[in-house]
Design an enzyme around this catalytic site. Structure first.
Site, PDB file in Angstrom:
ATOM      1  N   ILE A 120      28.449 -12.419 -38.566  1.00 19.38           N
ATOM      2  CA  ILE A 120      28.847 -11.117 -39.114  1.00 19.38           C
ATOM      3  C   ILE A 120      29.658 -11.275 -40.388  1.00 19.38           C
ATOM      4  O   ILE A 120      29.414 -10.614 -41.391  1.00 19.38           O
ATOM      5  CB  ILE A 120      29.652 -10.307 -38.069  1.00 19.38           C
ATOM      6  N   THR A 180      34.853 -12.577 -30.355  1.00 19.35           N
ATOM      7  CA  THR A 180      35.671 -11.971 -29.300  1.00 19.35           C
ATOM      8  C   THR A 180      34.966 -12.148 -27.961  1.00 19.35           C
ATOM      9  O   THR A 180      34.262 -11.246 -27.499  1.00 19.35           O
ATOM     10  CB  THR A 180      35.924 -10.469 -29.566  1.00 19.35           C
ATOM     11  N   THR A 215      34.355  -6.950 -32.877  1.00 18.06           N
ATOM     12  CA  THR A 215      34.244  -5.958 -31.804  1.00 18.06           C
ATOM     13  C   THR A 215      35.324  -6.217 -30.765  1.00 18.06           C
ATOM     14  O   THR A 215      35.461  -7.332 -30.259  1.00 18.06           O
ATOM     15  CB  THR A 215      32.871  -6.038 -31.135  1.00 18.06           C
ATOM     16  N   ARG A 219      28.148  -3.221 -37.270  1.00 17.49           N
ATOM     17  CA  ARG A 219      27.050  -2.532 -36.583  1.00 17.49           C
ATOM     18  C   ARG A 219      25.723  -3.049 -37.142  1.00 17.49           C
ATOM     19  O   ARG A 219      24.968  -2.318 -37.774  1.00 17.49           O
ATOM     20  CB  ARG A 219      27.174  -1.018 -36.775  1.00 17.49           C
ATOM     21  N   LYS A 228      32.350   1.613 -30.699  1.00 15.52           N
ATOM     22  CA  LYS A 228      31.523   0.410 -30.829  1.00 15.52           C
ATOM     23  C   LYS A 228      31.154  -0.152 -29.454  1.00 15.52           C
ATOM     24  O   LYS A 228      29.991  -0.506 -29.198  1.00 15.52           O
ATOM     25  CB  LYS A 228      32.254  -0.655 -31.648  1.00 15.52           C
ATOM     26  N   HIS A 246       6.208  11.574 -20.989  1.00 17.83           N
ATOM     27  CA  HIS A 246       7.032  12.769 -20.828  1.00 17.83           C
ATOM     28  C   HIS A 246       7.885  12.930 -22.090  1.00 17.83           C
ATOM     29  O   HIS A 246       8.452  11.949 -22.586  1.00 17.83           O
ATOM     30  CB  HIS A 246       7.930  12.617 -19.590  1.00 17.83           C
ATOM     31  N   ARG A 262      10.779  13.949 -22.702  1.00 23.43           N
ATOM     32  CA  ARG A 262      12.219  13.676 -22.648  1.00 23.43           C
ATOM     33  C   ARG A 262      12.536  12.369 -21.933  1.00 23.43           C
ATOM     34  O   ARG A 262      13.665  12.157 -21.478  1.00 23.43           O
ATOM     35  CB  ARG A 262      12.941  14.855 -21.956  1.00 23.43           C
ATOM     36  N   CYS A 317      26.597  -8.907 -28.395  1.00 26.51           N
ATOM     37  CA  CYS A 317      26.860  -7.478 -28.207  1.00 26.51           C
ATOM     38  C   CYS A 317      26.579  -6.977 -26.790  1.00 26.51           C
ATOM     39  O   CYS A 317      27.484  -6.660 -26.034  1.00 26.51           O
ATOM     40  CB  CYS A 317      26.055  -6.680 -29.224  1.00 26.51           C
ATOM     41  N   TYR A 342      18.144 -15.649 -28.201  1.00 28.27           N
ATOM     42  CA  TYR A 342      18.333 -14.476 -27.344  1.00 28.27           C
ATOM     43  C   TYR A 342      17.418 -13.313 -27.721  1.00 28.27           C
ATOM     44  O   TYR A 342      17.256 -12.368 -26.949  1.00 28.27           O
ATOM     45  CB  TYR A 342      19.799 -14.034 -27.343  1.00 28.27           C
ATOM     46  N   LYS A 343      16.799 -13.372 -28.919  1.00 23.79           N
ATOM     47  CA  LYS A 343      15.847 -12.348 -29.332  1.00 23.79           C
ATOM     48  C   LYS A 343      14.844 -12.976 -30.274  1.00 23.79           C
ATOM     49  O   LYS A 343      15.004 -14.121 -30.701  1.00 23.79           O
ATOM     50  CB  LYS A 343      16.543 -11.145 -29.965  1.00 23.79           C
TER      51      LYS A 343
END
Length: 406
Positions: A10, A80, A116, A149, A201, A239, A241, A255, A314-315
């Protein structure tokens, strides 16, 4: 001049973005090797657009050092973590950074905490450090919280376009800090109080974690009764919604896998839904491991060395493996098996686990079962190499006939 403290995932992009938009920036990190790499003209992790941003910032005069600077504004962007027993935030890195800032900062300086933190962290930890050093907050030192963010894989774009929140004791100070972020941020920037900024956050990431947990719990229910969770989610999402997320092998990164625990740690009697959601997400790597055992048994495979885990990060399409589901799965596996499952990830160049392979073709050739843990573009482009393999697809990206799902 702004002194950005902490040049990780970050802090570095933030420092580069400000510098490339005309702000005088010095980046500080205690890691001497990291600073030397940056001063040698190289970035320290892979990220779309980061190298180009780095070059722009260098041309604009950004500097990197291990020394804290005497200046009128500091941005603290350090890790953190949380205590895995109490679930409370571990503010040790923030505390250490603020203490160092207090040793050099002049009266009138503004300290911006970008890390964060849980609601109340700045009151509990940061304010006392400032006051213990003889400064009066609001007069000698101004305190601000500007939580990041952005997400790995799309950092540069999100730094430019995502909305931001600035929390400050004094709105006029918040507006002053806002101008620095507005030098590059094209989104809306809201100025509020510090505790509200802290809470918003953490709530954002908690909302995402709870929704992921719902999808993961659906996957467990459907596995128990032999139903197709993906078909069910697809129909439900028709659907107007309903928007159910996709299940997966777990959650990682800083995060979603960490921040919700801050609320659980601070409000244990009030966070029952969050607590259960986090337990569901944390249980997914072991759930995948059990699925691997089942598939092995169904196919008469007894040798775990014939099982390969594709993906360590992780992604997808990043090199960030913090808290990754694959590493969590390997930790679970150590409790049950002596022979570790081998792993491969095209984004992770250095061996971070003993069983890691660096050659994709050898990884595939030596695997009877391939478990897709991460949906990198690389594996999507190489699906043809899985035709004669048993595939356990944790990401719902493989349409070969020999596929099992979680």
């Amino acid at each position: 001049m702004i002194n950005v403290i902490g040049l990780g995932y970050i802090g570095l992009p933030t420092a580069l973005m400000m510098a490339s938009h005309g702000v005088e920036v010095v980046g500080t990190d205690y890691n001497k090797e990291l600073v030397e790499t940056l001063n040698a003209g190289k970035t320290t992790f892979e990220e779309k657009g980061l190298d180009e941003l780095f070059q722009e910032a260098v041309k604009s005069g950004i500097k990197f050092t291990t020394e804290y600077q005497v200046t009128d504004m500091y941005i603290v962007s350090v890790p953190t973590p949380y205590d895995k027993f109490s679930k409370k935030i571990d503010a040790c890195y923030v505390n250490a950074a603020v203490k160092e800032v207090m040793n050099v900062c002049p009266k009138g300086a503004t300290v911006v905490i970008e890390s964060t933190v849980s609601p109340g962290t700045i009151d509990k930890f940061v304010r006392p450090i400032i006051e213990e050093n003889g400064f009066k907050i609001g007069e000698d030192i101004h305190l601000v919280h500007a939580p990041e963010r952005i997400i790995p894989g799309n950092m540069v774009y999100e730094l430019l376009h995502n909305n931001r929140t600035i929390g400050a004791d004094d709105i006029s100070i918040g507006e002053k800090v806002k101008k620095y972020y507005a030098s590059f941020c094209q989104g809306d920037i809201v100025v509020t109080d510090i505790k509200t900024a802290e809470m918003t956050k953490v709530v954002e990431n908690t909302f995402r974690a709870v929704n992921i947990a719902f999808a993961n719990e659906l996957a467990k229910i459907c596995r128990h009764d032999d139903m197709d969770v993906y078909e069910i989610i697809k129909i439900c999402n028709m659907h107007p919604r309903v928007n159910i997320l996709q299940p997966g092998p777990g959650v990682g990164g800083h995060c979603i896998s960490v921040d919700p625990w801050f609320l659980v740690g601070d409000y244990p009697a009030l966070t029952k839904v969050i607590w259960e959601s986090m337990k569901v997400n944390d249980s997914m790597p072991e759930f995948v491991l059990e699925r691997i055992f089942t598939v092995m048994k169904e196919n008469g495979i007894k040798d775990t060395s014939k099982v390969g885990l594709y993906g360590i990060t992780y992604k997808e399409n990043v090199d960030d493996f913090r808290e990754s589901p694959t590493l969590q799965l390997l930790e679970c596996q150590e409790k049950h098996l002596s022979t570790p499952l081998k792993v491969y990830d095209p984004w992770v160049k250095e061996n971070i686990v003993e069983s890691q392979c660096q050659d994709f073709d050898k990884f595939i050739d030596n695997s009877d079962i391939v478990v897709i843990m991460v949906k990198h573009d690389h594996i999507k482009d190489n699906m043809d190499k899985l035709k004669n393999k048993i595939v356990i697809d944790c990401c719902n990206i493989c349409d070969l006939p020999n596929v099992y799902h979680i």
